[in-house]
Design a protein around this motif. Structure first.
Motif, mmCIF file in Angstrom:
data_model
loop_
_atom_site.group_PDB
_atom_site.id
_atom_site.type_symbol
_atom_site.label_atom_id
_atom_site.label_comp_id
_atom_site.label_asym_id
_atom_site.label_seq_id
_atom_site.Cartn_x
_atom_site.Cartn_y
_atom_site.Cartn_z
ATOM 1 N N PRO A 51 0.805 -1.237 0.000
ATOM 2 C CA PRO A 51 0.000 0.000 0.000
ATOM 3 C C PRO A 51 0.832 1.277 0.000
ATOM 4 O O PRO A 51 0.399 2.294 -0.563
ATOM 5 N N ILE A 52 2.011 1.251 0.599
ATOM 6 C CA ILE A 52 2.868 2.443 0.604
ATOM 7 C C ILE A 52 3.373 2.717 -0.809
ATOM 8 O O ILE A 52 3.410 3.871 -1.257
ATOM 9 N N TYR A 53 3.756 1.651 -1.529
ATOM 10 C CA TYR A 53 4.111 1.815 -2.943
ATOM 11 C C TYR A 53 2.916 2.366 -3.717
ATOM 12 O O TYR A 53 3.062 3.299 -4.525
ATOM 13 N N GLY A 54 1.730 1.789 -3.476
ATOM 14 C CA GLY A 54 0.534 2.204 -4.199
ATOM 15 C C GLY A 54 0.227 3.682 -4.019
ATOM 16 O O GLY A 54 -0.125 4.382 -4.978
ATOM 17 N N ILE A 55 0.383 4.172 -2.801
ATOM 18 C CA ILE A 55 0.146 5.593 -2.530
ATOM 19 C C ILE A 55 1.193 6.449 -3.245
ATOM 20 O O ILE A 55 0.873 7.470 -3.859
ATOM 21 N N GLY A 56 2.458 6.021 -3.198
ATOM 22 C CA GLY A 56 3.526 6.763 -3.866
ATOM 23 C C GLY A 56 3.320 6.853 -5.365
ATOM 24 O O GLY A 56 3.495 7.919 -5.969
ATOM 25 N N MET A 57 2.932 5.742 -5.986
ATOM 26 C CA MET A 57 2.708 5.762 -7.430
ATOM 27 C C MET A 57 1.446 6.540 -7.807
ATOM 28 O O MET A 57 1.359 7.085 -8.899
ATOM 29 N N THR A 58 0.489 6.591 -6.908
ATOM 30 C CA THR A 58 -0.679 7.438 -7.150
ATOM 31 C C THR A 58 -0.259 8.900 -7.190
ATOM 32 O O THR A 58 -0.699 9.669 -8.055
ATOM 33 N N PHE A 59 0.603 9.289 -6.258
ATOM 34 C CA PHE A 59 1.143 10.652 -6.264
ATOM 35 C C PHE A 59 1.867 10.943 -7.581
ATOM 36 O O PHE A 59 1.690 11.999 -8.177
ATOM 37 N N ALA A 60 2.699 9.986 -8.022
ATOM 38 C CA ALA A 60 3.595 10.230 -9.152
ATOM 39 C C ALA A 60 2.941 10.067 -10.515
ATOM 40 O O ALA A 60 3.256 10.804 -11.453
ATOM 41 N N LEU A 61 2.036 9.106 -10.645
ATOM 42 C CA LEU A 61 1.544 8.744 -11.979
ATOM 43 C C LEU A 61 0.088 9.102 -12.253
ATOM 44 O O LEU A 61 -0.323 9.134 -13.414
ATOM 45 N N THR A 62 -0.710 9.345 -11.239
ATOM 46 C CA THR A 62 -2.120 9.645 -11.505
ATOM 47 C C THR A 62 -2.619 10.888 -10.779
ATOM 48 O O THR A 62 -3.119 11.821 -11.411
ATOM 49 N N GLY A 63 -2.484 10.931 -9.462
ATOM 50 C CA GLY A 63 -3.102 11.999 -8.683
ATOM 51 C C GLY A 63 -2.538 13.381 -8.950
ATOM 52 O O GLY A 63 -3.225 14.267 -9.489
ATOM 53 N N PHE A 64 -1.268 13.614 -8.603
ATOM 54 C CA PHE A 64 -0.658 14.924 -8.806
ATOM 55 C C PHE A 64 -0.605 15.333 -10.282
ATOM 56 O O PHE A 64 -0.860 16.496 -10.608
ATOM 57 N N PRO A 65 -0.270 14.411 -11.228
ATOM 58 C CA PRO A 65 -0.254 14.823 -12.636
ATOM 59 C C PRO A 65 -1.578 15.398 -13.133
ATOM 60 O O PRO A 65 -1.584 16.333 -13.941
ATOM 61 N N VAL A 66 -2.711 14.840 -12.671
ATOM 62 C CA VAL A 66 -4.015 15.369 -13.085
ATOM 63 C C VAL A 66 -4.154 16.817 -12.644
ATOM 64 O O VAL A 66 -4.578 17.689 -13.420
ATOM 65 N N PHE A 67 -3.772 17.095 -11.406
ATOM 66 C CA PHE A 67 -3.893 18.457 -10.881
ATOM 67 C C PHE A 67 -2.869 19.387 -11.535
ATOM 68 O O PHE A 67 -3.194 20.522 -11.883
ATOM 69 N N ILE A 68 -1.634 18.909 -11.719
ATOM 70 C CA ILE A 68 -0.600 19.725 -12.354
ATOM 71 C C ILE A 68 -1.007 20.086 -13.774
ATOM 72 O O ILE A 68 -0.799 21.217 -14.231
ATOM 73 N N SER A 69 -1.618 19.130 -14.491
ATOM 74 C CA SER A 69 -2.047 19.400 -15.877
ATOM 75 C C SER A 69 -3.071 20.533 -15.928
ATOM 76 O O SER A 69 -3.079 21.331 -16.875
ATOM 77 N N LYS A 70 -3.925 20.619 -14.906
ATOM 78 C CA LYS A 70 -4.907 21.707 -14.859
ATOM 79 C C LYS A 70 -4.208 23.052 -14.664
ATOM 80 O O LYS A 70 -4.572 24.049 -15.294
ATOM 81 N N ILE A 71 -3.188 23.079 -13.792
ATOM 82 C CA ILE A 71 -2.440 24.321 -13.565
ATOM 83 C C ILE A 71 -1.683 24.727 -14.826
ATOM 84 O O ILE A 71 -1.670 25.904 -15.210
ATOM 85 N N ILE A 72 -1.066 23.750 -15.503
ATOM 86 C CA ILE A 72 -0.329 24.030 -16.739
ATOM 87 C C ILE A 72 -1.282 24.568 -17.811
ATOM 88 O O ILE A 72 -0.972 25.535 -18.519
ATOM 89 N N ALA A 73 -2.450 23.940 -17.934
ATOM 90 C CA ALA A 73 -3.425 24.350 -18.962
ATOM 91 C C ALA A 73 -3.952 25.764 -18.714
ATOM 92 O O ALA A 73 -4.403 26.430 -19.660
ATOM 93 N N GLU A 74 -3.900 26.219 -17.470
ATOM 94 C CA GLU A 74 -4.374 27.576 -17.140
ATOM 95 C C GLU A 74 -3.442 28.653 -17.673
ATOM 96 O O GLU A 74 -3.843 29.807 -17.832
#
Length: 530
Positions: A51-74
């Protein structure tokens, strides 16, 4: 220009959906040969830290990138996009290093809280992956924000492929060299770092040609940007790791609770490993349900962009119905065939009843995920975040109590109950535009329940008869499972057609629905002529 941009968005969404599907299939399927190689206790060791790996990869590959893409698109101009990328990289670099340092310094204490001090090296191994988080998150976020999904899709598949390959090789080496399960687990956890390195290669052009070649003057206040990332961005991350968070609660409570109830530690580890067999089954069930319906998400976004609210609701309703239909069929099918599935995949039918209860979460988590997709298209994240947090709190509050009173099956019930709480919160707080997607006339829920009931009864009767003549072994399980799946599919499709669960218009909205409708109509005509 606007049409071309929407076309790029929809094409990109399709690429990402396909990449996510491949990654999820790899993530679910590798655990089956892995468990067969390392055994229940070896699987327990791996799953405790996973689960610790799972949380880390969520940060790196799905969760934060979705939010960062919104900031970049702005940002309107390329220099602004790169400048804010620098700032986000700095923030996430501090965060990634903090996670790495925390696991390195307090890994022993975390292992003791999990009830197994031998897990300390595994926690140290998985910590290295967090150092690559800013590289992956910013790289993916930048490309997604500029509507170029190919590098992000490649990175996701590459990470999973490398990690899975290394894990299987480690398991084979551990069996051949007679390693302890903890040494095996330590190297299996290092696979996450190898996967992160491989995924980072996809972003070399971005970092060498753009990122490091531009000035790094702050574009926004670091304080405000950090606040946004760790509020709205963290909400997206936490939802993406919902099942992993529930597994993390299990890591801290299941083995400890079994020992507290009087079980020997070695036996408790083996039972926890057997209980964790449910994880790949739930993942596979979700992949089937969510991936099929996710092909409608670009159309949903398109309808919202064009302010076609009636069409948006029609697509959202169809999205929900497809997800529920496939998830319900997969859930009931797995429950009825669980002894055979368990034996076929893991060689023994141990804890089939416990795993069957856990599999109920496939339907609930699919409904939650689909509602979340609809709410995300409306830019509403907080509803699902509140539901998620309550689910984790409920799971943590009742897990140990349920295990002590009912045994290991109590942990399965605790997971299902916590997810039902999250779903109830989401249904209660839904905005008026997407309420009653199920109960919008037409009796869809009643028809679905009847179809699932008839399918379950038919498969149950056939399987019960076969079990009287076929011994429960891996070979016997294949025969029973294949016959059961064929019977279940035939009955379920017949009920869908006979009850007209989907209108002709809805069939035509489904990708490939026109062809499927023609095939089903031909089958129905042949049945009527006979």
């Amino acid at each position: 220009m606007k049409d071309n941009r929407m076309k790029n968005v929809m094409h990109g969404a399709l690429i990402l959906s396909l990449a996510a599907l491949i990654a999820k299939i790899l993530s679910a399927c590798y655990r089956i040969p892995f468990e067969n190689l390392v055994g229940n206790t070896g699987f327990y060791v791996y799953q405790q830290v996973y689960p610790i790996y799972g949380i880390g990869m969520t940060f790196a590959l799905t969760g934060f990138p979705v939010f960062i893409s919104k900031i970049i698109a702005e940002q309107d101009e390329e220099p602004a996009k790169l400048a804010i990328s620098h700032q986000i990289f700095v923030i996430l670099a501090f965060f990634g290093f903090a996670c790495f340092g925390f696991l390195q310094l307090f890994g022993h204490h975390i292992a003791l809280m999990m009830g197994d001090r031998h897990l300390t090296p595994l926690l140290g191994s998985v910590s290295w992956m967090f150092l690559f988080m800013p590289i992956l998150a910013v790289g993916r976020g930048y490309y997604q924000g500029t509507f170029n999904m190919t590098p992000t899709a490649i990175s996701q598949v590459t990470e999973q492929f490398i990690r899975v390959t290394v894990i299987i090789l480690v398991a084979l080496l551990a069996v051949h060299r007679h390693w302890t399960v903890y040494r095996m687990g330590m190297w299996a956890m290092f696979a996450s770092t190898f996967g992160a390195i491989g995924a980072s290669i996809s972003f070399i052009p971005f970092y060498t040609k753009k990122f490091w070649q531009t000035e790094r003057s702050p574009h926004q206040s670091y304080f405000n940007l950090t606040k946004r990332i760790f509020s709205d961005g963290l909400i997206i991350c936490l939802f993406a790791s919902m099942m992993v968070l529930l597994q993390l609660v299990d890591s801290f409570t299941v083995k400890n609770s079994l020992v507290s109830a009087g079980m020997l530690p070695a036996v408790a580890k083996s039972i926890k490993g057997t209980y964790d067999r449910a994880q790949p089954l739930v993942q596979l069930g979700m992949v089937v349900a969510v991936s099929f319906s996710s092909t409608l998400l670009p159309t949903l976004t398109d309808a919202l962009q064009k302010n076609q609210l009636v069409r948006f609701r029609q697509i959202a309703k169809l999205l929900m119905r497809i997800s529920a239909t496939i998830a319900a069929a997969a859930t009931v099918g797995m429950i009825v065939l669980m002894p055979e599935i368990n034996t076929l995949l893991f060689s023994t039918p141990a804890l089939s009843q416990t795993i069957s209860v856990y599999v109920l979460s496939v339907l609930v988590i699919t409904l939650i995920s689909t509602y979340n997709s609809i709410l995300q298209s409306l830019d509403q994240f907080k509803i699902t975040a509140v539901g998620l947090l309550l689910a984790v709190v409920v799971k943590a509050a009742i897990n140990s109590l349920m295990i002590r009173h009912f045994g290991i099956i109590g942990a399965s019930w605790a997971t299902v109950i916590s997810l039902l709480v999250a779903l109830a919160i989401i249904l209660w707080a839904l905005p008026s535009g997407v309420k009653n997607l199920f109960f919008d006339g037409e009796g869809f829920v009643h028809k679905l329940c009847l179809a699932v009931l008839m399918m379950g009864l038919s498969v149950g009767i056939v399987v019960h008869g076969l079990r009287m003549f076929i011994f429960l072994s891996r070979k016997g399980s294949i025969i029973i499972a294949v016959i059961g799946i064929l019977v279940g599919t035939a009955v379920f499709l017949s009920m869908i057609i006979g009850q007209k669960m989907f209108t002709t218009r809805e069939w035509l909205m489904i990708p490939g629905g026109k062809r499927l409708l023609l095939v089903l109509e031909k089958i129905a005509k042949r049945g009527n002529s006979k």
